[in-house]
Design a protein around this motif. Structure first.
Motif, short mmCIF file in Angstrom:
data_model
loop_
_atom_site.label_atom_id
_atom_site.label_comp_id
_atom_site.label_asym_id
_atom_site.label_seq_id
_atom_site.Cartn_x
_atom_site.Cartn_y
_atom_site.Cartn_z
N LEU A 87 -30.62 24.43 -10.25
CA LEU A 87 -29.65 23.34 -10.20
C LEU A 87 -29.62 22.57 -11.51
O LEU A 87 -30.68 22.16 -12.00
N VAL A 88 -28.44 22.37 -12.06
CA VAL A 88 -28.28 21.40 -13.14
C VAL A 88 -27.61 20.19 -12.51
O VAL A 88 -26.55 20.32 -11.89
N VAL A 89 -28.26 19.04 -12.62
CA VAL A 89 -27.81 17.87 -11.86
C VAL A 89 -27.41 16.73 -12.78
O VAL A 89 -28.21 16.25 -13.57
N PRO A 90 -26.15 16.28 -12.70
CA PRO A 90 -25.70 15.14 -13.50
C PRO A 90 -26.04 13.81 -12.79
O PRO A 90 -26.34 13.81 -11.59
N ASP A 91 -25.97 12.74 -13.56
CA ASP A 91 -26.28 11.42 -13.02
C ASP A 91 -25.42 11.05 -11.81
O ASP A 91 -25.88 10.34 -10.91
N HIS A 92 -24.17 11.51 -11.81
CA HIS A 92 -23.27 11.08 -10.73
C HIS A 92 -23.49 11.82 -9.41
O HIS A 92 -22.73 11.63 -8.47
N TRP A 93 -24.51 12.67 -9.35
CA TRP A 93 -24.88 13.27 -8.06
C TRP A 93 -26.14 12.58 -7.56
O TRP A 93 -27.17 12.58 -8.24
N SER A 94 -26.05 12.04 -6.36
CA SER A 94 -27.20 11.32 -5.79
C SER A 94 -28.16 12.28 -5.12
O SER A 94 -27.79 13.42 -4.82
N GLU A 95 -29.36 11.81 -4.85
CA GLU A 95 -30.33 12.64 -4.14
C GLU A 95 -29.80 13.00 -2.75
O GLU A 95 -30.04 14.09 -2.23
N LYS A 96 -29.08 12.05 -2.16
CA LYS A 96 -28.51 12.31 -0.83
C LYS A 96 -27.51 13.46 -0.89
O LYS A 96 -27.50 14.34 -0.01
N ALA A 109 -28.32 30.30 4.98
CA ALA A 109 -29.57 31.06 4.81
C ALA A 109 -30.22 31.32 6.17
O ALA A 109 -30.71 32.42 6.45
N ASP A 110 -30.19 30.31 7.01
CA ASP A 110 -30.80 30.44 8.34
C ASP A 110 -30.14 31.52 9.18
O ASP A 110 -30.80 32.21 9.94
N GLU A 111 -28.83 31.65 9.03
CA GLU A 111 -28.10 32.68 9.78
C GLU A 111 -28.68 34.07 9.53
O GLU A 111 -28.63 34.94 10.38
N TYR A 112 -29.20 34.26 8.30
CA TYR A 112 -29.70 35.58 7.93
C TYR A 112 -31.21 35.59 7.73
O TYR A 112 -31.75 36.49 7.10
N GLN A 113 -31.88 34.54 8.23
CA GLN A 113 -33.35 34.47 8.13
C GLN A 113 -33.83 34.58 6.69
O GLN A 113 -34.87 35.16 6.41
N MET A 114 -33.04 34.02 5.76
CA MET A 114 -33.43 34.09 4.35
C MET A 114 -34.43 32.99 4.00
O MET A 114 -34.35 31.88 4.54
N ASP A 115 -35.33 33.29 3.07
CA ASP A 115 -36.28 32.30 2.59
C ASP A 115 -35.94 31.87 1.16
O ASP A 115 -35.65 32.72 0.31
N LEU A 116 -36.02 30.56 0.92
CA LEU A 116 -35.92 30.03 -0.44
C LEU A 116 -37.28 30.24 -1.10
O LEU A 116 -38.30 29.76 -0.62
N ILE A 117 -37.31 31.01 -2.20
CA ILE A 117 -38.62 31.36 -2.79
C ILE A 117 -38.80 30.88 -4.22
O ILE A 117 -39.82 31.16 -4.85
N GLY A 118 -37.83 30.15 -4.75
CA GLY A 118 -38.03 29.66 -6.12
C GLY A 118 -36.83 28.88 -6.59
O GLY A 118 -35.80 28.84 -5.93
N GLY A 119 -36.99 28.26 -7.77
CA GLY A 119 -35.88 27.52 -8.33
C GLY A 119 -36.36 26.49 -9.30
O GLY A 119 -37.56 26.27 -9.46
N ASP A 120 -35.41 25.86 -9.97
CA ASP A 120 -35.76 24.69 -10.77
C ASP A 120 -34.59 23.73 -10.79
O ASP A 120 -33.47 24.07 -10.39
N THR A 121 -34.87 22.51 -11.20
CA THR A 121 -33.87 21.46 -11.24
C THR A 121 -33.95 20.79 -12.60
O THR A 121 -35.01 20.33 -13.00
N VAL A 122 -32.86 20.76 -13.33
CA VAL A 122 -32.84 20.08 -14.62
C VAL A 122 -31.61 19.18 -14.67
O VAL A 122 -30.68 19.36 -13.87
N SER A 123 -31.59 18.23 -15.58
CA SER A 123 -30.44 17.35 -15.65
C SER A 123 -29.41 17.90 -16.64
O SER A 123 -29.73 18.69 -17.52
N GLY A 124 -28.17 17.47 -16.46
CA GLY A 124 -27.07 17.93 -17.31
C GLY A 124 -25.81 17.17 -16.97
O GLY A 124 -25.85 16.26 -16.14
N GLN A 125 -24.69 17.52 -17.60
CA GLN A 125 -23.45 16.75 -17.42
C GLN A 125 -22.65 17.12 -16.18
O GLN A 125 -22.02 16.27 -15.57
N ASP A 126 -22.63 18.43 -15.86
CA ASP A 126 -21.89 18.88 -14.69
C ASP A 126 -22.85 19.52 -13.71
O ASP A 126 -23.80 20.18 -14.13
N LEU A 127 -22.56 19.38 -12.44
CA LEU A 127 -23.40 20.08 -11.47
C LEU A 127 -23.15 21.59 -11.60
O LEU A 127 -22.01 22.06 -11.56
#
Lengths: 325, 325
Positions: A87-96, A109-127
């Protein structure tokens, strides 16, 4: 938003896939493919390009980002298992809002029993939401665009152009009728055809491609990869009652080039057509034969759109021009 | 830049990994893990956050984006095999610059015989490079942060703080001396410790974590995952001659919290230390014992920084405060 917080905060308490050895608690995830082939793809959605806060809710964005990837897995005949999210997250996106985005993703994901197994979050101008999916398929059973042969029937699942029409409904601020709701939902919450594709297991040879950029494009990809000509009958393009009622002048164009419907376009021999029909019935999905595959007639494979007896070359963009030569 | 052109344009003519079944020519890639576990991670770099055109060339950006991911694989003891690239491209990046970015990435990928197996390119305001890597590791042989035990030695490869110091050299527009060149290169072209980590194969138990956010952070991750206390001796932190010469007042702080050095922090029993030394010798890498692991003394695992006989708690940020209780 620091680089650790979000992905960590949505770490699942437990995992569903039995082949997962380590989830998101280390530098990388570890899994063991049990005598199956591994299938993987990445797809990215950017705010202002693929969506805006006007066209989609945060939950829709999450759902849609994963759906695009699941559609790729479906087009390989693969069963979804894992996903990683950058995820690239700009200031105008709230945690909510981020939390809602995740919930939308998680719902699918739940529909297909998928697991989230990784990722990262950094800031930027556009989501930006970049999702990598990992799936399994029986050894040697992945479905390729290159499997098409002359004599095959060309088919497509569901209906085409709805996503494009749904976006137009939002732009036009149309009053919420049943038709409008249907089309808008097709734009915001497309259904990847995973179950149908998995049910094609018994089919010996089938070419599949998912409709992310419009069948004009996808049919050309099959034609090129297989070295065949693809003929599509214009009057057979399946378009919903809703799109025909609301956009009588545009629906055919959008059906060919609209994109993002995440239906499956495929070709299969006449002998195995019953296998496709069976999978469609069992997964409650409509399939329509829209044309046929022929031997390549020129130095290059082409897609033709046929109306009555007249054939025009159908280019990747959906643009048609007079048949050459 | 349309969504197809770039990734397609850099499609390799041939692939190097024998386990790859299908590369970037279909909806997704397909590979077959031959009796090995699969390791995967994603990492994203954003222009204006992780780099700018002033601090890095396009080729550096590509190299660095992949290096960060390879470092994650190294920290799992995993051999790199494949990568997928998602690019968000703004107008102010030319095709030539993108090509250079790819060449930088490819240069590092070639060192490890990695294949590019997927990706997409979309437009946006800032350049974002999101790389997903896939590697292999012998079944059950992945290295975890949670493997640390009281009595272990704590070690780190190479030297710390160099990347942060290199960035400062660029900001300060320092004249190009040998020291400056060394530090700047450590910032732009970090060397993931893949070969060293693979050579630890014969080691029975070892905890590994890669230094992406500074060892203060990484040591805390090991302490928490293993439920142990980690003691780091301040005077043992390995800092290069260059950083000590150019930044005598900052090097210790940067050594603890600088980040992005992509060294490996690990813990291993005294009995198996020789195995680590051997791997270091054979891969031409320095390793330094910087502390030890102890039984957790409080309700929560802590990292302590020890100077002579005095211990302070070392927080994730590198911030130290007086020992509690």
């Amino acid at each position: 938003m620091d680089e650790f917080s979000f992905i960590r905060s949505i770490r699942p308490d437990s995992y569903k896939q039995s082949t997962l050895i380590r989830g998101i608690d280390d530098d990388a995830a570890v899994f063991r493919a049990m005598q199956e082939d591994v299938v993987t793809a990445v797809d990215t959605m950017v705010e202002g390009v693929h969506f805006s806060k006007e066209t989609m809710s945060p939950a829709d964005v999450g759902y849609r980002a994963l759906a695009a990837n699941l559609s790729d897995l479906a087009a390989m005949g693969s069963r979804p298992a894992f996903y990683l999210v950058s995820l690239v997250v700009p200031d105008h996106w709230s945690e909510k809002e981020l939390d809602e985005l995740y919930r939308g993703m998680n719902q699918l994901a739940d529909e297909y029993q998928m697991d989230l197994i990784g990722g990262d979050t950094v800031s930027g101008q556009d989501l930006c939401v970049s999702v990598t999916v990992v799936g399994y398929v029986g050894q040697g059973l992945a479905r390729y665009r290159s499997a098409s042969k002359p004599g095959d029937l060309v088919f497509v699942t569901g209906s085409l152009g709805d996503s494009r029409a749904g976006l137009q409904c939002i732009f036009d601020e149309r009053e919420e009728t049943e038709d409008v709701r249907y089309l808008v939902n097709r734009h915001r919450r497309p259904s990847p055809r995973v179950t149908f594709a998995e049910m094609l297991r018994s089919c010996e040879r089938i070419a599949l491609n998912d409709v992310s950029d419009g069948i004009a494009n996808e049919a050309n990809e099959i034609a090129e990869a297989s070295g065949v000509d693809v003929i599509i009958r214009q009057e057979r393009i399946p378009c919903s009652g809703a799109i025909q009622a609301l956009y009588p002048d545009q629906y055919l164009e959008w059906g060919l080039s609209g994109g993002e419907d995440f239906e499956l376009l495929g070709t299969v021999s006449k002998e195995e057509w019953s296998c496709v029909e069976k999978a469609a019935n069992e997964s409650g999905l409509k399939v329509t034969v829209i044309g046929k595959v022929e031997e390549r007639k020129k130095d290059h494979p082409y897609v033709y759109i046929q109306k009555e007896d007249k054939r025009n070359i159908l280019e990747k963009t959906g643009y048609t021009h007079m048949k050459r030569g």
